[in-house]
Design a protein around this motif. Structure first.
Motif, PDB file in Angstrom:
ATOM      1  N   PHE A  77     -33.488 -12.869 -20.740  1.00 54.63           N
ATOM      2  CA  PHE A  77     -34.789 -13.339 -19.939  1.00 54.63           C
ATOM      3  C   PHE A  77     -33.991 -13.692 -18.214  1.00 54.63           C
ATOM      4  CE2 PHE A  77     -38.046 -15.386 -18.261  1.00 54.63           C
ATOM      5  CZ  PHE A  77     -39.402 -14.508 -18.697  1.00 54.63           C
ATOM      6  N   ARG A  78     -33.384 -14.610 -18.744  1.00 56.60           N
ATOM      7  CA  ARG A  78     -32.410 -14.782 -17.655  1.00 56.60           C
ATOM      8  C   ARG A  78     -32.051 -13.894 -16.584  1.00 56.60           C
ATOM      9  NH1 ARG A  78     -29.509 -18.734 -19.424  1.00 56.60           N
ATOM     10  NH2 ARG A  78     -30.905 -20.260 -19.565  1.00 56.60           N
ATOM     11  N   GLY A  81     -34.913 -12.056 -15.302  1.00 62.08           N
ATOM     12  CA  GLY A  81     -35.369 -12.331 -14.329  1.00 62.08           C
ATOM     13  C   GLY A  81     -34.697 -12.686 -13.106  1.00 62.08           C
ATOM     14  N   LEU A  85     -36.639 -11.735  -9.952  1.00 59.47           N
ATOM     15  CA  LEU A  85     -36.366 -12.050  -8.867  1.00 59.47           C
ATOM     16  C   LEU A  85     -35.895 -11.248  -7.165  1.00 59.47           C
ATOM     17  CD1 LEU A  85     -36.612 -15.179  -9.701  1.00 59.47           C
ATOM     18  CD2 LEU A  85     -38.282 -13.956  -9.431  1.00 59.47           C
ATOM     19  N   GLY A 136     -43.027 -12.649 -10.400  1.00 57.09           N
ATOM     20  CA  GLY A 136     -42.421 -13.780 -10.375  1.00 57.09           C
ATOM     21  C   GLY A 136     -41.607 -15.049  -9.982  1.00 57.09           C
ATOM     22  N   ALA A 139     -41.633 -15.439 -14.518  1.00 64.71           N
ATOM     23  CA  ALA A 139     -40.118 -15.635 -14.832  1.00 64.71           C
ATOM     24  C   ALA A 139     -39.662 -16.970 -14.427  1.00 64.71           C
ATOM     25  CB  ALA A 139     -39.588 -14.215 -13.944  1.00 64.71           C
ATOM     26  N   SER A 140     -39.817 -17.449 -13.072  1.00 62.57           N
ATOM     27  CA  SER A 140     -39.219 -18.342 -12.868  1.00 62.57           C
ATOM     28  C   SER A 140     -39.722 -19.625 -13.969  1.00 62.57           C
ATOM     29  CB  SER A 140     -39.602 -18.835 -11.176  1.00 62.57           C
ATOM     30  OG  SER A 140     -39.398 -17.982 -10.835  1.00 62.57           O
ATOM     31  N   LEU A 143     -37.529 -19.533 -16.582  1.00 63.21           N
ATOM     32  CA  LEU A 143     -36.336 -19.806 -16.372  1.00 63.21           C
ATOM     33  C   LEU A 143     -36.067 -21.300 -16.063  1.00 63.21           C
ATOM     34  CD1 LEU A 143     -35.057 -17.332 -14.288  1.00 63.21           C
ATOM     35  CD2 LEU A 143     -34.861 -17.272 -16.521  1.00 63.21           C
TER      36      LEU A 143
END
Length: 217
Positions: A77-78, A81, A85, A136, A139-140, A143
């Protein structure tokens, strides 16, 4: 506040400012509420920010469980992401994201010609989702929450997110005067600079995900 917490606060402030893009979202809000009463515009501003906050809080604490249910690793996922981004950063640098937002606003206006001057509720869609709590931002927050150490780190992440959502609220409430003050040229310049910063942050997320996956393997 130690150095680690300060770094999380700085990173979250910059990242959420870039992915939420208050300066870019404000004109869309102005367009969708054109002709509305000041009371209706104020209600839409407050509801949009509150709903976006709830969505991001939900993904901050339930996102990891969701990934586990889907059998997706945090490193994967990182990395994903980071790619997402980076794509957003390219959109910002070449201004394609702004064009898409304008086209989306025009499409909404065409779908309902009476949107201006009515009590049309735009707080959930498109303002809260996907304008404020978009891919975005989601996801941020996931993370950052995964990388935050302890309650102090998590509070710094939420502080960065909250500061940007409050900035959005302030811009929405004063959008007319603010847009006249900033101007299109200055807004475009700021967007491109932030796009370059986001590209660097995205690359770091991607490298961290790849490194974590290699070490785990």
């Amino acid at each position: 506040m130690d150095a680690m917490d300060l770094s999380f606060l700085t990173a979250s402030l910059v990242t959420f400012f870039v992915v939420i893009d208050p300066i870019g979202v404000a004109p869309i809000f102005a367009s969708l509420t054109e002709g509305s009463t000041p009371t209706h515009r104020r209600v839409m501003a407050i509801k949009s920010v509150l709903i976006a906050t709830a969505v991001l809080f939900g993904f901050a604490y339930m996102g990891e469980w969701l990934l586990g249910a889907l059998h997706v690793s945090l490193d994967a996922f990182r990395a994903a992401g980071g790619v997402l981004l980076f794509m957003l950063a390219l959109d910002m640098i070449f201004e394609t994201r702004s064009k898409r937002r304008e086209e989306r606003a025009e499409a909404l206006n065409e779908a309902d010609e009476e949107i201006a001057g009515t009590n049309e509720d735009i707080s959930v869609f498109p303002m809260a989702i996907p304008m404020l709590a978009g891919p975005g931002a989601i996801a941020s927050i996931m993370l950052f929450m995964n990388e935050a150490e302890g309650l102090g780190g998590q509070l710094m992440v939420f502080a960065g997110m909250g500061a940007n959502l409050l900035l959005c609220l302030g811009l929405f409430l004063a959008v007319g005067a603010i847009m006249k003050l900033i101007g299109d040229t200055l807004a475009a310049m700021i967007t491109r600079i932030l796009g370059v910063i986001l590209a660097a942050l995205a690359a770091q997320f991607l490298f961290d995900g790849i490194r974590g996956a290699l070490l785990a393997g």
